[in-house]
Scaffold this motif. Structure first.
Motif, PDB file in Angstrom:
ATOM      1  N   GLY A  15      24.433 -14.516   4.673  1.00  0.00           N
ATOM      2  CA  GLY A  15      23.657 -13.521   3.931  1.00  0.00           C
ATOM      3  C   GLY A  15      22.176 -13.568   4.242  1.00  0.00           C
ATOM      4  O   GLY A  15      21.491 -12.544   4.223  1.00  0.00           O
ATOM      5  N   GLY A  16      21.658 -14.747   4.545  1.00  0.00           N
ATOM      6  CA  GLY A  16      20.238 -14.907   4.845  1.00  0.00           C
ATOM      7  C   GLY A  16      19.822 -14.322   6.180  1.00  0.00           C
ATOM      8  O   GLY A  16      18.634 -14.279   6.490  1.00  0.00           O
ATOM      9  N   LEU A  17      20.786 -13.859   6.975  1.00  0.00           N
ATOM     10  CA  LEU A  17      20.422 -13.215   8.239  1.00  0.00           C
ATOM     11  C   LEU A  17      19.590 -11.960   8.000  1.00  0.00           C
ATOM     12  O   LEU A  17      18.747 -11.606   8.819  1.00  0.00           O
ATOM     13  N   SER A  18      19.780 -11.310   6.854  1.00  0.00           N
ATOM     14  CA  SER A  18      18.945 -10.148   6.517  1.00  0.00           C
ATOM     15  C   SER A  18      17.507 -10.582   6.278  1.00  0.00           C
ATOM     16  O   SER A  18      16.567  -9.866   6.634  1.00  0.00           O
ATOM     17  N   VAL A  19      17.320 -11.760   5.694  1.00  0.00           N
ATOM     18  CA  VAL A  19      15.980 -12.314   5.498  1.00  0.00           C
ATOM     19  C   VAL A  19      15.375 -12.666   6.854  1.00  0.00           C
ATOM     20  O   VAL A  19      14.207 -12.362   7.127  1.00  0.00           O
ATOM     21  N   LEU A  20      16.175 -13.280   7.717  1.00  0.00           N
ATOM     22  CA  LEU A  20      15.697 -13.634   9.054  1.00  0.00           C
ATOM     23  C   LEU A  20      15.261 -12.384   9.822  1.00  0.00           C
ATOM     24  O   LEU A  20      14.222 -12.392  10.485  1.00  0.00           O
ATOM     25  N   LYS A  21      16.008 -11.306   9.697  1.00  0.00           N
ATOM     26  CA  LYS A  21      15.649 -10.047  10.367  1.00  0.00           C
ATOM     27  C   LYS A  21      14.281  -9.570   9.901  1.00  0.00           C
ATOM     28  O   LYS A  21      13.442  -9.172  10.713  1.00  0.00           O
ATOM     29  N   CYS A  22      14.044  -9.616   8.599  1.00  0.00           N
ATOM     30  CA  CYS A  22      12.730  -9.208   8.057  1.00  0.00           C
ATOM     31  C   CYS A  22      11.623 -10.130   8.552  1.00  0.00           C
ATOM     32  O   CYS A  22      10.531  -9.663   8.888  1.00  0.00           O
ATOM     33  N   LEU A  23      11.906 -11.418   8.591  1.00  0.00           N
ATOM     34  CA  LEU A  23      10.906 -12.369   9.080  1.00  0.00           C
ATOM     35  C   LEU A  23      10.551 -12.089  10.544  1.00  0.00           C
ATOM     36  O   LEU A  23       9.387 -12.139  10.921  1.00  0.00           O
ATOM     37  N   HIS A  24      11.569 -11.797  11.353  1.00  0.00           N
ATOM     38  CA  HIS A  24      11.317 -11.448  12.759  1.00  0.00           C
ATOM     39  C   HIS A  24      10.419 -10.218  12.866  1.00  0.00           C
ATOM     40  O   HIS A  24       9.529 -10.175  13.717  1.00  0.00           O
ATOM     41  N   GLN A  25      10.656  -9.227  12.009  1.00  0.00           N
ATOM     42  CA  GLN A  25       9.841  -8.015  12.040  1.00  0.00           C
ATOM     43  C   GLN A  25       8.407  -8.298  11.602  1.00  0.00           C
ATOM     44  O   GLN A  25       7.465  -7.760  12.181  1.00  0.00           O
ATOM     45  N   MET A  26       8.247  -9.131  10.586  1.00  0.00           N
ATOM     46  CA  MET A  26       6.922  -9.442  10.061  1.00  0.00           C
ATOM     47  C   MET A  26       6.147 -10.420  10.941  1.00  0.00           C
ATOM     48  O   MET A  26       4.919 -10.358  11.014  1.00  0.00           O
ATOM     49  N   LEU A  27       6.886 -11.320  11.595  1.00  0.00           N
ATOM     50  CA  LEU A  27       6.267 -12.376  12.390  1.00  0.00           C
ATOM     51  C   LEU A  27       6.884 -12.400  13.796  1.00  0.00           C
ATOM     52  O   LEU A  27       7.579 -13.348  14.178  1.00  0.00           O
ATOM     53  N   PRO A  28       6.663 -11.368  14.594  1.00  0.00           N
ATOM     54  CA  PRO A  28       7.371 -11.236  15.875  1.00  0.00           C
ATOM     55  C   PRO A  28       7.056 -12.323  16.902  1.00  0.00           C
ATOM     56  O   PRO A  28       7.840 -12.521  17.831  1.00  0.00           O
ATOM     57  N   HIS A  29       5.962 -13.039  16.731  1.00  0.00           N
ATOM     58  CA  HIS A  29       5.594 -14.054  17.715  1.00  0.00           C
ATOM     59  C   HIS A  29       6.010 -15.465  17.296  1.00  0.00           C
ATOM     60  O   HIS A  29       5.682 -16.435  17.983  1.00  0.00           O
ATOM     61  N   GLU A  30       6.721 -15.562  16.192  1.00  0.00           N
ATOM     62  CA  GLU A  30       7.172 -16.866  15.703  1.00  0.00           C
ATOM     63  C   GLU A  30       8.584 -17.172  16.199  1.00  0.00           C
ATOM     64  O   GLU A  30       9.382 -16.270  16.449  1.00  0.00           O
TER      65      GLU A  30
END
Length: 185
Positions: A15-30
């Motif tokens: 379920g947390g993959l949706s959170v990871l997707k948002c994090l990738h969008q917000m922090l693309p260089h991390e």
């Protein structure tokens, strides 16, 4: 924070993959390390001691991976107490929001439904957060243990999932609930 260190993301399953997707969008260089503990999911039916043991093992593993921060992408773990994890490791630990303000803003008559794991519902923390923001609110918590195995098993369009949704939301319909937080897979 060191740019070279990854950010850890922890959930009891996928379920947390949706959170990871948002994090990738917000922090693309991390860079991120995602841990979905699918071998021991669901957490919501387990004891607090058992869940704390699992989280301790995973946090220790993430510490060895030299993460600079850990995002708890699991509502059960957030309810368990992200505060209890803070300060015990050399990085910041961030949990999920209980969503009280957003729910109240979306509900003109302050009738709020909460769908979550048995553990999260038993903790009463969503209800407490909502009532702290507005003591006049009416909160209807419902445990939804059938969701985790269906979602983790990718049964997204199954008749079983539709039946579980109907079962769990029936009390909301009867009560006139206007906003619902899905605090679970």
């Amino acid at each position: 924070m060191d740019k070279m260190q990854p950010i850890g993301v922890l959930d009891s399953g996928v379920g947390g993959l949706s959170v990871l997707k948002c994090l990738h969008q917000m922090l693309p260089h991390e860079d991120f390390i995602y841990v979905g503990d699918t071998a021991r999911t669901p957490y919501g039916t387990r004891s607090e001691q058992e869940i704390r043991g699992f989280v301790g093992e995973i946090i220790d593993w993430l510490t060895a991976k030299n993460v600079k921060q850990v995002v708890i992408a699991c509502n059960t773990l957030t309810m368990l107490g992200v505060d209890s994890l803070r300060g015990t490791h050399p990085f910041r630990v961030v949990g999920m929001s209980k969503g009280a303000q957003q729910l109240l803003a979306a509900s003109p008559h302050k009738k709020i439904g909460v769908l979550a794991t048995q553990f999260t519902i038993a903790s009463g923390l969503h209800k407490k957060a909502i009532l702290a923001a507005d003591p006049q609110a009416q909160v209807y918590p419902v445990a939804c243990p059938k969701f985790v195995p269906l979602i983790e098993g990718e049964q997204f369009e199954s008749p079983e999932l539709r039946q579980a949704i109907a079962e769990y939301t029936e009390p909301f319909k009867k009560a006139g609930v206007e906003a619902v937080i899905l605090s679970c897979t």
